[in-house]
Structures are given as C-alpha cells and as structure tokens.
Design a protein around this motif. Structure first.
Motif, short mmCIF file in Angstrom:
data_model
loop_
_atom_site.label_atom_id
_atom_site.label_comp_id
_atom_site.label_asym_id
_atom_site.label_seq_id
_atom_site.Cartn_x
_atom_site.Cartn_y
_atom_site.Cartn_z
N PRO A 127 -48.72 -37.61 -12.93
CA PRO A 127 -49.43 -36.42 -13.43
C PRO A 127 -48.74 -35.85 -14.67
CG PRO A 127 -48.19 -35.90 -11.44
CD PRO A 127 -48.10 -37.39 -11.62
N ARG B 190 -43.27 -36.76 -6.55
CA ARG B 190 -43.96 -37.97 -6.99
C ARG B 190 -42.99 -39.13 -6.91
NH1 ARG B 190 -43.02 -38.35 -13.27
NH2 ARG B 190 -43.82 -40.45 -12.96
N ILE C 55 -43.32 -30.16 -5.69
CA ILE C 55 -44.19 -31.31 -5.93
C ILE C 55 -43.36 -32.59 -6.00
CG2 ILE C 55 -45.93 -32.32 -7.46
CD1 ILE C 55 -46.37 -29.45 -8.55
N ALA D 281 -47.61 -35.90 -4.68
CA ALA D 281 -48.45 -36.39 -5.77
C ALA D 281 -48.49 -37.92 -5.79
CB ALA D 281 -47.94 -35.86 -7.12
N LEU E 233 -53.41 -29.34 -7.55
CA LEU E 233 -52.99 -30.02 -6.33
C LEU E 233 -53.34 -29.16 -5.13
CD1 LEU E 233 -49.49 -31.16 -7.63
CD2 LEU E 233 -51.45 -32.65 -7.23
#
Length: 261
Positions: free
Chosen positions: A164, A21, A19, A159, A92
C-alpha cells in the motif's frame, strides 16, 4: 518504593491502528509509522501509529450500525479507520475497498469535514470491525495535564503482502515510513526518530512476533484491559512504569529518559 497515585481525570477517547504488511525482503513484518509535526501539542515531532481522537460522529455512526460491540468500542474502531484514511491515505478495516491506497477523494472529503458514515454511503464501503484486532488500551497517569489525557485503544490490522502506498497528510504529520518494530526502536536509540513511552512499549511487544498471525494470537491470549501507567519513586530515581500481565516484555523506563507526549 513510593507509587504516585491520584484520582483519574476525565480522558479523551482515542484510537490508533497498527498496520502490518509482509516484508518484501523477508524477515519481520513492516509497520506503518507517521512522524508528527513538531508544533503538535501531543507527541510533537514523534513517530507514532496512525490515529487520533474519537469524534461525536464516530459514536453516531456506531449507534446507527448497531451490532454486538459496545458503543464505545465500535466508535473507537471507526475512529481508527477514519484517522488512518486522513493521516496515511489508506482505507483499511472496510469492505468494498478495491485498493486501500485509492482513497484520495474520500480523504479530501474527510479533511473537508464530511463524516465517515457519509463517505461509506457514497462509495459503497462498509466497516468490517473483525479486521481490527484489539491489541491494548492505554491511559496516562492522573497527574498529567487533563487537556492531554487520552484513553487510547490500539488495533492490529493486516495489510497482507500488498504494497500500500501510504502518503503523508502534511497537516498533523510531516513524514511516514514502513519499518519493522525492531528497526523503529533502533532508529529511536540512534536519535533518528523520537518515540513516546507507550509507542516504545508497544514496539517492544510487537518485535516479539514474526508475522501478523503470531501477534494476533498473542493479543487473543491477553484480553485487553486498560494499561494504567504510574510513577515509581526509588532510591535510583523516578521510573515510569506499567503493571505486569498485559503482555509487555518491558515494564519501565527512567522518567528522565522517557518521552511522555
């Protein structure tokens, strides 16, 4: 130089989600890492990406959904989505989710044994496989214990610039943190976290990119084929290695130093 090879044992399918971000302070993107409890049979005490085994229910849901992806590929993406909800509390790779971190009820239901298919039906979610960018696929050498041989697919997920609020599950994992790939490697070199051989190689590869789009473009330029690790016996000792051609900048590590799960 002697390469150690043997017939491949049956491997358990698994999937993991890398993930991304955006870093609020600028600089390299942040990745989500979870630290597994020490009692876990596989990668106990190590920092890994969220993920786990592909369950029969994932195959059932993939078959129901249909679509252009092969059944095993679709099931693996569903497993990555499900495991990330379970382990990190982030929904997600799904359409219809307003806030990825607002999934306490679905997460509790998954832990209670409800299927991802049932949860998606109940909450009006729909898997969005295009959000998951195929990154790599790994399986360990044939001489590992068959009960711990995993055929693991890695997927990148963006993301964006949101923040998050991932939360640890306290069942398989004891902590989680966001850090750049380089920062995780630095923590490992300082002994602050432990990382297994595949995680280290993937972090080294991920550290080459300044944003998600660059990593995704690199993934597209290196179509996924299974990374089969092997041991190379040399005069200076035994080395755990991967073949070239998969996009990894580092292909080997001393077997004495490598953490293997």
């Amino acid at each position: 130089m002697t390469l150690e090879t043997a017939p491949e044992p049956i491997a358990t399918p698994a999937a993991t989600m890398v993930i991304f971000r955006q870093n609020p302070d600028g600089g390299a993107p942040l990745l989500l890492m979870v630290e597994r409890i020490k009692a876990m049979a596989f990668a106990g005490g190590a920092a890994v990406f969220p993920g786990g085994k592909v369950d029969p229910a994932d195959f059932d849901y993939a078959q129901m959904l249909g679509g252009p992806l092969p059944l095993d590929e679709a099931a693996a993406r569903l497993a990555a989505i499900r495991e990330t909800i379970e382990e990190a509390g982030l929904a997600l790779g799904l359409k219809g989710v307003d806030d990825p971190a607002d999934c306490d009820a679905p997460r509790a239901a998954l832990h209670d044994g409800e299927s991802l298919q049932a949860i998606c039906n109940r909450f009006g979610w729909e898997p969005d496989f295009d959000q998951l960018v195929p990154w790599s696929r790994w399986r360990p050498p044939a001489f590992e214990r068959a009960s711990r041989v995993f055929d693991t697919r890695f997927y990148l997920v963006d993301a964006g610039n949101t923040t998050p609020l991932a939360t640890v599950d306290h069942t398989e994992n004891r902590a989680l943190f966001w850090a750049s790939a380089a920062e995780v490697l630095e923590k490992a070199d300082k002994g602050e976290v432990k990382i297994i051989f595949p995680t280290r190689r993937n972090l080294e590869r991920l550290a080459m990119f300044g944003d998600f789009d660059a990593a995704a473009a690199h993934a597209a330029a290196h179509p996924v084929s299974t990374v089969l690790t092997y041991i190379d016996k040399r005069e200076d000792g035994n080395w755990l290695c991967i073949p070239d051609g998969h996009g990894y900048p580092v292909l080997q590590e001393s077997l004495d130093q490598a953490m293997r799960g």
